[in-house]
Design an enzyme around this catalytic site. Structure first.
Site, mmCIF file in Angstrom:
data_model
loop_
_atom_site.group_PDB
_atom_site.id
_atom_site.type_symbol
_atom_site.label_atom_id
_atom_site.label_comp_id
_atom_site.label_asym_id
_atom_site.label_seq_id
_atom_site.Cartn_x
_atom_site.Cartn_y
_atom_site.Cartn_z
ATOM 1 N N ASP A 1 0.752 -1.125 -0.011
ATOM 2 C CA ASP A 1 -0.100 0.093 -0.017
ATOM 3 C C ASP A 1 0.850 1.175 0.098
ATOM 4 O OD1 ASP A 1 1.180 0.102 2.586
ATOM 5 O OD2 ASP A 1 -0.776 0.088 3.554
ATOM 6 N N ARG B 1 12.622 25.457 0.129
ATOM 7 C CA ARG B 1 12.177 26.417 -0.628
ATOM 8 C C ARG B 1 11.304 27.006 0.155
ATOM 9 N NH1 ARG B 1 12.704 23.968 -6.509
ATOM 10 N NH2 ARG B 1 12.234 22.075 -5.356
ATOM 11 N N HIS C 1 18.731 26.089 0.393
ATOM 12 C CA HIS C 1 18.338 27.066 -0.373
ATOM 13 C C HIS C 1 18.622 28.345 0.459
ATOM 14 C CE1 HIS C 1 16.245 28.925 -3.500
ATOM 15 N NE2 HIS C 1 15.380 29.686 -2.785
ATOM 16 N N ASP D 1 19.839 33.736 -10.509
ATOM 17 C CA ASP D 1 19.000 34.873 -9.863
ATOM 18 C C ASP D 1 19.955 35.312 -8.664
ATOM 19 O OD1 ASP D 1 17.973 33.885 -6.989
ATOM 20 O OD2 ASP D 1 17.329 32.244 -8.197
ATOM 21 N N LYS E 1 15.641 37.145 -11.531
ATOM 22 C CA LYS E 1 14.497 36.095 -11.833
ATOM 23 C C LYS E 1 13.219 36.513 -10.802
ATOM 24 C CE LYS E 1 14.384 31.693 -10.331
ATOM 25 N NZ LYS E 1 14.735 30.437 -10.023
ATOM 26 N N ARG F 1 9.355 34.757 -9.930
ATOM 27 C CA ARG F 1 8.382 33.423 -10.090
ATOM 28 C C ARG F 1 6.981 33.976 -9.632
ATOM 29 N NH1 ARG F 1 9.394 28.160 -10.672
ATOM 30 N NH2 ARG F 1 11.750 28.382 -10.075
ATOM 31 N N ASP G 1 23.683 26.968 -9.882
ATOM 32 C CA ASP G 1 22.376 26.828 -9.145
ATOM 33 C C ASP G 1 22.378 25.893 -8.114
ATOM 34 O OD1 ASP G 1 20.032 28.091 -8.343
ATOM 35 O OD2 ASP G 1 19.060 27.795 -10.157
ATOM 36 N N THR H 1 12.742 21.668 -12.739
ATOM 37 C CA THR H 1 11.951 21.427 -14.275
ATOM 38 C C THR H 1 12.980 21.889 -15.160
ATOM 39 O OG1 THR H 1 11.163 23.805 -14.042
ATOM 40 C CG2 THR H 1 9.843 22.051 -12.972
ATOM 41 N N GLY I 1 13.457 25.068 -15.979
ATOM 42 C CA GLY I 1 12.954 26.369 -16.586
ATOM 43 C C GLY I 1 13.873 27.509 -16.210
HETATM 44 C C1 R5P Z 1 14.993 28.683 -6.708
HETATM 45 O O1 R5P Z 1 15.014 29.782 -6.715
HETATM 46 C C2 R5P Z 1 16.306 27.705 -6.956
HETATM 47 O O2 R5P Z 1 17.378 28.348 -6.623
HETATM 48 C C3 R5P Z 1 16.252 26.999 -8.283
HETATM 49 O O3 R5P Z 1 16.540 28.277 -9.171
HETATM 50 C C4 R5P Z 1 14.917 26.452 -8.846
HETATM 51 O O4 R5P Z 1 14.640 25.675 -7.730
HETATM 52 C C5 R5P Z 1 15.317 25.572 -10.138
HETATM 53 O O5 R5P Z 1 14.048 25.395 -10.456
HETATM 54 P P1 R5P Z 1 13.553 24.945 -11.959
HETATM 55 O O6 R5P Z 1 14.706 24.120 -12.537
HETATM 56 O O7 R5P Z 1 12.242 24.293 -11.856
HETATM 57 O O8 R5P Z 1 13.598 26.387 -12.684
#
Ligand code: R5P
Length: 294
Positions: free
Chosen positions: A34, A93, A127, A166, A189, A191, A216, A221, A223
């Site tokens: 489960d 985060r 983070h 960022d 950056k 969001r 980073d 993802t 992005g």
């Molecule tokens: C957010 O501020 C983190 O430092 C990364 O830049 C973020 O988690 C990256 O996420 P993604 O790959 O989805 O853009």
């Protein structure tokens, strides 16, 4: 000091055991049909400090539960102190309330780990290190950026331009530049708190014909890296590399990053993937040795 290697960190845990020259405590784990987790530690660790290595990358929730179970099992076996080594700390985060009605998720996680028996936590490039100050036990974030930068230096990318995607990650680019010996910069950056959509403001850097590396903490993802890579390419960078401590690489992140013209993605074994070419083991072992002697 005794070592428990959690099911989420087998590769890294074994590298740590090898460097520390210790035999890990045998653990048995399974997932019930489960979906519930089961953990049993086979050796007793009476009156010894126990280090548990368990990252909490996806599937975060079950890995956090496994970590809590291991801490509890160690304490029930009379472990003196439980030191959780959690290279990727899930939920970090969400370290403040962004929209009314939210929770500070990372504080809930810390409270849960404390209740399970964790006495100290070591993580890597969390983070926001400030969030650890509010934990109910001592918690420390190590930086793997110099190790990543050393890797790029070894493959001939010394003096490459280091970019933080960022402003909040400017310290990361600065740290990398110290090792690489080149210049560094950052992007701005934003969001969207509701859609998650990111927008990255264009800037000008003197990078025409030069190699560049985006650093980073996390690639999720992809992005953020895709947006940053496009800007570097538009500015005439000769090559663009991407590097992160925690390569979550969700879905088709890697494909999208490669399609944006990134030559290679380099991550650490915080999350075990095929891009995890840099090991955190030496960094973590150094910290554990200091704890032992301190
Ligand atoms: C957010 O501020 C983190 O430092 C990364 O830049 C973020 O988690 C990256 O996420 P993604 O790959 O989805 O853009």
């Amino acid at each position: 000091m005794k070592l428990i290697i959690g099911p989420a960190s087998i590769d890294l845990g074994n590298r740590i055991a090898q460097l520390l020259n210790i035999q890990p405590i045998q653990t048995f784990y399974k997932t019930f049909p489960d979906g519930e987790s089961y953990i049993r530690i086979e050796d007793v660790a009476k009156d010894e400090n126990v280090v548990i290595v368990q990252t909490t990358s996806p599937p975060q929730d079950s890995r956090l539960i496994q970590l809590a179970f291991m801490a509890d099992a160690a304490k029930r076996n009379n472990a003196k102190n439980v030191i959780a080594v959690v290279p990727y700390l899930a939920y970090a985060r969400q370290d403040k309330i962004f929209l009314q009605g939210e929770t500070v998720s990372i504080e809930t996680i810390a409270t849960m780990l404390k209740a399970a028996g964790v006495d100290k936590l070591i993580t890597v490039n969390v983070h926001q290190a400030k969030a650890l100050e509010r934990f109910p036990f001592p918690a420390k974030s190590l930086s793997a950026i110099p190790l990543l930068a050393e890797h790029f230096k070894k493959i001939g990318l010394n003096e490459a331009f280091a970019l933080a995607p960022d402003k909040g990650a400017i310290h990361i680019a600065e740290e990398a530049a110290k090792v690489l010996g080149g210049e560094y910069g950052y992007l701005e950056k934003q969001r969207d708190r509701y859609t998650g959509q990111i927008t990255v403001e264009k800037k000008t850097f003197n990078i025409k014909g030069k190699p560049t590396i985006i650093f980073d903490d996390i690639i999720s993802t992809g992005g953020t890296i895709v947006a940053a890579a496009k800007i570097l390419k538009d500015l005439g960078a000769n090559s663009v590399y991407a590097s992160c401590v925690h390569p979550l690489l969700v879905g088709d992140a890697e494909k999208r990053i490669r399609q944006a013209g990134v030559e290679e993605i380099i991550g650490t074994d915080s999350v075990s993937t095929h891009v995890s070419k840099v090991s955190l083991a030496p960094l973590i072992c150094r910290e554990l040795k200091e704890l032992k002697s301190g």
